[in-house]
Scaffold this motif. Sequence first.
Motif, PDB file in Angstrom:
ATOM      1  N   LEU A  50      50.671   9.078  14.618  1.00 14.46           N
ATOM      2  CA  LEU A  50      52.022   9.632  14.750  1.00 14.46           C
ATOM      3  C   LEU A  50      53.044   8.529  14.519  1.00 14.46           C
ATOM      4  CD1 LEU A  50      51.691  11.720  18.064  1.00 14.46           C
ATOM      5  CD2 LEU A  50      51.503  12.577  15.714  1.00 14.46           C
ATOM      6  N   SER A  51      54.199   8.914  14.003  1.00 11.77           N
ATOM      7  CA  SER A  51      55.312   7.974  13.909  1.00 11.77           C
ATOM      8  C   SER A  51      55.913   7.790  15.308  1.00 11.77           C
ATOM      9  CB  SER A  51      56.381   8.510  12.951  1.00 11.77           C
ATOM     10  OG  SER A  51      56.986   9.669  13.523  1.00 11.77           O
ATOM     11  N   ASP A  52      56.776   6.799  15.459  1.00 12.24           N
ATOM     12  CA  ASP A  52      57.416   6.564  16.755  1.00 12.24           C
ATOM     13  C   ASP A  52      58.207   7.783  17.220  1.00 12.24           C
ATOM     14  OD1 ASP A  52      56.379   4.041  17.009  1.00 12.24           O
ATOM     15  OD2 ASP A  52      58.193   3.002  16.317  1.00 12.24           O
ATOM     16  N   SER A  53      58.940   8.391  16.292  1.00 10.92           N
ATOM     17  CA  SER A  53      59.762   9.539  16.671  1.00 10.92           C
ATOM     18  C   SER A  53      58.892  10.740  17.059  1.00 10.92           C
ATOM     19  CB  SER A  53      60.710   9.918  15.530  1.00 10.92           C
ATOM     20  OG  SER A  53      59.986  10.290  14.372  1.00 10.92           O
ATOM     21  N   GLU A  54      57.770  10.911  16.392  1.00  7.76           N
ATOM     22  CA  GLU A  54      56.855  12.009  16.741  1.00  7.76           C
ATOM     23  C   GLU A  54      56.211  11.756  18.101  1.00  7.76           C
ATOM     24  OE1 GLU A  54      55.919  12.478  12.017  1.00  7.76           O
ATOM     25  OE2 GLU A  54      54.285  11.888  13.350  1.00  7.76           O
ATOM     26  N   PHE A  55      55.856  10.495  18.376  1.00  9.14           N
ATOM     27  CA  PHE A  55      55.268  10.178  19.680  1.00  9.14           C
ATOM     28  C   PHE A  55      56.271  10.443  20.797  1.00  9.14           C
ATOM     29  CE2 PHE A  55      54.372   7.611  23.339  1.00  9.14           C
ATOM     30  CZ  PHE A  55      53.020   7.850  23.546  1.00  9.14           C
ATOM     31  N   GLU A  56      57.512  10.032  20.607  1.00  8.67           N
ATOM     32  CA  GLU A  56      58.537  10.252  21.639  1.00  8.67           C
ATOM     33  C   GLU A  56      58.689  11.734  21.942  1.00  8.67           C
ATOM     34  OE1 GLU A  56      61.938   8.398  19.984  1.00  8.67           O
ATOM     35  OE2 GLU A  56      61.164   6.361  20.244  1.00  8.67           O
ATOM     36  N   LEU A  57      58.673  12.566  20.909  1.00 10.93           N
ATOM     37  CA  LEU A  57      58.757  14.011  21.099  1.00 10.93           C
ATOM     38  C   LEU A  57      57.548  14.527  21.861  1.00 10.93           C
ATOM     39  CD1 LEU A  57      59.839  16.871  20.588  1.00 10.93           C
ATOM     40  CD2 LEU A  57      58.790  16.760  18.310  1.00 10.93           C
ATOM     41  N   LEU A  58      56.354  14.094  21.458  1.00 11.36           N
ATOM     42  CA  LEU A  58      55.131  14.546  22.124  1.00 11.36           C
ATOM     43  C   LEU A  58      55.139  14.133  23.586  1.00 11.36           C
ATOM     44  CD1 LEU A  58      52.309  15.806  22.100  1.00 11.36           C
ATOM     45  CD2 LEU A  58      51.423  13.595  21.306  1.00 11.36           C
ATOM     46  N   TRP A  59      55.570  12.915  23.882  1.00 11.90           N
ATOM     47  CA  TRP A  59      55.574  12.437  25.269  1.00 11.90           C
ATOM     48  C   TRP A  59      56.488  13.289  26.147  1.00 11.90           C
ATOM     49  CZ3 TRP A  59      52.583   9.900  28.298  1.00 11.90           C
ATOM     50  CH2 TRP A  59      53.060   9.419  29.526  1.00 11.90           C
ATOM     51  N   LEU A  60      57.664  13.633  25.627  1.00 15.41           N
ATOM     52  CA  LEU A  60      58.590  14.477  26.387  1.00 15.41           C
ATOM     53  C   LEU A  60      57.985  15.856  26.641  1.00 15.41           C
ATOM     54  CD1 LEU A  60      62.001  13.604  24.693  1.00 15.41           C
ATOM     55  CD2 LEU A  60      61.204  12.895  26.958  1.00 15.41           C
ATOM     56  N   LEU A  61      57.319  16.410  25.663  1.00 17.05           N
ATOM     57  CA  LEU A  61      56.671  17.709  25.843  1.00 17.05           C
ATOM     58  C   LEU A  61      55.496  17.598  26.804  1.00 17.05           C
ATOM     59  CD1 LEU A  61      56.657  18.974  22.136  1.00 17.05           C
ATOM     60  CD2 LEU A  61      58.124  19.804  23.995  1.00 17.05           C
ATOM     61  N   ALA A  62      54.755  16.484  26.718  1.00 14.33           N
ATOM     62  CA  ALA A  62      53.563  16.306  27.562  1.00 14.33           C
ATOM     63  C   ALA A  62      53.928  16.179  29.035  1.00 14.33           C
ATOM     64  CB  ALA A  62      52.781  15.079  27.110  1.00 14.33           C
ATOM     65  N   LEU A  63      55.062  15.563  29.333  1.00  9.97           N
ATOM     66  CA  LEU A  63      55.491  15.413  30.725  1.00  9.97           C
ATOM     67  C   LEU A  63      55.770  16.759  31.377  1.00  9.97           C
ATOM     68  CD1 LEU A  63      57.837  12.289  30.545  1.00  9.97           C
ATOM     69  CD2 LEU A  63      55.523  12.408  31.499  1.00  9.97           C
ATOM     70  N   GLN A  64      56.051  17.762  30.548  1.00 10.56           N
ATOM     71  CA  GLN A  64      56.300  19.115  31.056  1.00 10.56           C
ATOM     72  C   GLN A  64      55.340  20.112  30.422  1.00 10.56           C
ATOM     73  OE1 GLN A  64      60.670  20.044  31.601  1.00 10.56           O
ATOM     74  NE2 GLN A  64      60.896  18.196  30.352  1.00 10.56           N
ATOM     75  N   ALA A  65      54.113  19.679  30.196  1.00  7.09           N
ATOM     76  CA  ALA A  65      53.123  20.537  29.543  1.00  7.09           C
ATOM     77  C   ALA A  65      52.979  21.863  30.283  1.00  7.09           C
ATOM     78  CB  ALA A  65      51.774  19.830  29.482  1.00  7.09           C
ATOM     79  N   GLY A  66      52.952  22.946  29.503  1.00  4.57           N
ATOM     80  CA  GLY A  66      52.850  24.274  30.095  1.00  4.57           C
ATOM     81  C   GLY A  66      54.195  24.886  30.441  1.00  4.57           C
ATOM     82  N   GLU A  67      55.272  24.122  30.308  1.00  2.00           N
ATOM     83  CA  GLU A  67      56.616  24.610  30.619  1.00  2.00           C
ATOM     84  C   GLU A  67      57.477  24.589  29.363  1.00  2.00           C
ATOM     85  OE1 GLU A  67      58.313  22.365  33.790  1.00  2.00           O
ATOM     86  OE2 GLU A  67      56.477  22.378  34.983  1.00  2.00           O
ATOM     87  N   THR A  68      58.453  25.479  29.340  1.00  2.36           N
ATOM     88  CA  THR A  68      59.366  25.526  28.199  1.00  2.36           C
ATOM     89  C   THR A  68      60.355  24.369  28.280  1.00  2.36           C
ATOM     90  OG1 THR A  68      59.244  27.941  28.138  1.00  2.36           O
ATOM     91  CG2 THR A  68      61.086  26.910  26.988  1.00  2.36           C
ATOM     92  N   VAL A  69      60.437  23.598  27.189  1.00  3.97           N
ATOM     93  CA  VAL A  69      61.418  22.527  27.092  1.00  3.97           C
ATOM     94  C   VAL A  69      62.481  22.991  26.101  1.00  3.97           C
ATOM     95  CG1 VAL A  69      61.815  20.099  26.585  1.00  3.97           C
ATOM     96  CG2 VAL A  69      59.604  20.841  27.514  1.00  3.97           C
ATOM     97  N   LYS A  70      63.717  23.068  26.543  1.00  5.65           N
ATOM     98  CA  LYS A  70      64.789  23.604  25.702  1.00  5.65           C
ATOM     99  C   LYS A  70      65.091  22.680  24.529  1.00  5.65           C
ATOM    100  CE  LYS A  70      67.110  26.007  29.505  1.00  5.65           C
ATOM    101  NZ  LYS A  70      68.368  26.100  30.302  1.00  5.65           N
ATOM    102  N   ARG A  71      65.422  23.294  23.396  1.00  2.95           N
ATOM    103  CA  ARG A  71      65.801  22.521  22.227  1.00  2.95           C
ATOM    104  C   ARG A  71      67.003  21.633  22.541  1.00  2.95           C
ATOM    105  NH1 ARG A  71      66.855  26.335  19.114  1.00  2.95           N
ATOM    106  NH2 ARG A  71      65.134  26.374  17.613  1.00  2.95           N
ATOM    107  N   ASP A  72      67.979  22.169  23.286  1.00  3.84           N
ATOM    108  CA  ASP A  72      69.175  21.403  23.625  1.00  3.84           C
ATOM    109  C   ASP A  72      68.810  20.134  24.395  1.00  3.84           C
ATOM    110  OD1 ASP A  72      70.151  23.782  22.657  1.00  3.84           O
ATOM    111  OD2 ASP A  72      71.730  23.966  24.152  1.00  3.84           O
TER     112      ASP A  72
END
Length: 232
Positions: free
Chosen positions: A159-181
């Motif tokens: 993954l690129s750095d920007s893709e990893f940062e996105l994945l990490w934010l989603l992973a911290l709230q895995a199973g929950e909806t993370v708003k686009r905003d």
Amino acid sequence: MTDNNEHSKTKLLIVEDDLHIAKLLERFLVSEGFHVEHCDNGYDAAEKIKKTMPEVVILDMLLPGKDGIEICREVRPFYQKGILMLTAQDDDLNETMALNSGIDDYLTKPVRPHVLLAHINALLRRLNAEPPKTTVQVQDLVISKDNRTVLRGESAVTLSDSEFELLWLLALQAGETVKRDDLFLMLRGKPYDGIDRSIDMRVSVLRKALQKNNPENEYIKTLRHKGYILLK
């Protein structure tokens, strides 16, 4: 007054050569349920800290033998709990020196007992807080923040750095909806303008990278007009 049971096993050490002040502090803190011990000089302070290993040391700045800053520097290699400096030295230079030497908190005398108690409780909360996550496992992925890697079994997911940062934010709230905003604000540092689709594009690229070796598996689900979920 707080519930005495809350602090019934919490050990404090007062390092203070003024016996009148030490007794007043000890009497108040014992009434709040703490187990309190006292050391009246700088010569014995480090050994007393090592022997008792209190949750918090209330440390005077000016002491016979060694001052509070010397003591802090001496004990930090083996003592990682809380040190609260309580001193009559009310100036920015001493406070800066104390904090730079490893002191966790700094209060000047005279201090109201309940203000001291509030600082002790705040310090205890910080000390007892769970450390932030550095590794998260979601489905067959092991995501490590420290070395910025994603593993699927023995294989690395590139993954690129920007893709990893996105994945990490989603992973911290895995199973929950993370708003686009929210993602836009955290990743771009500014509010979502309703037009920019860069986050959507980044999610799409990340989804493809995750599915590259496991195309049948769904990792990221898009909720229209809501956000994204990294599925558990």
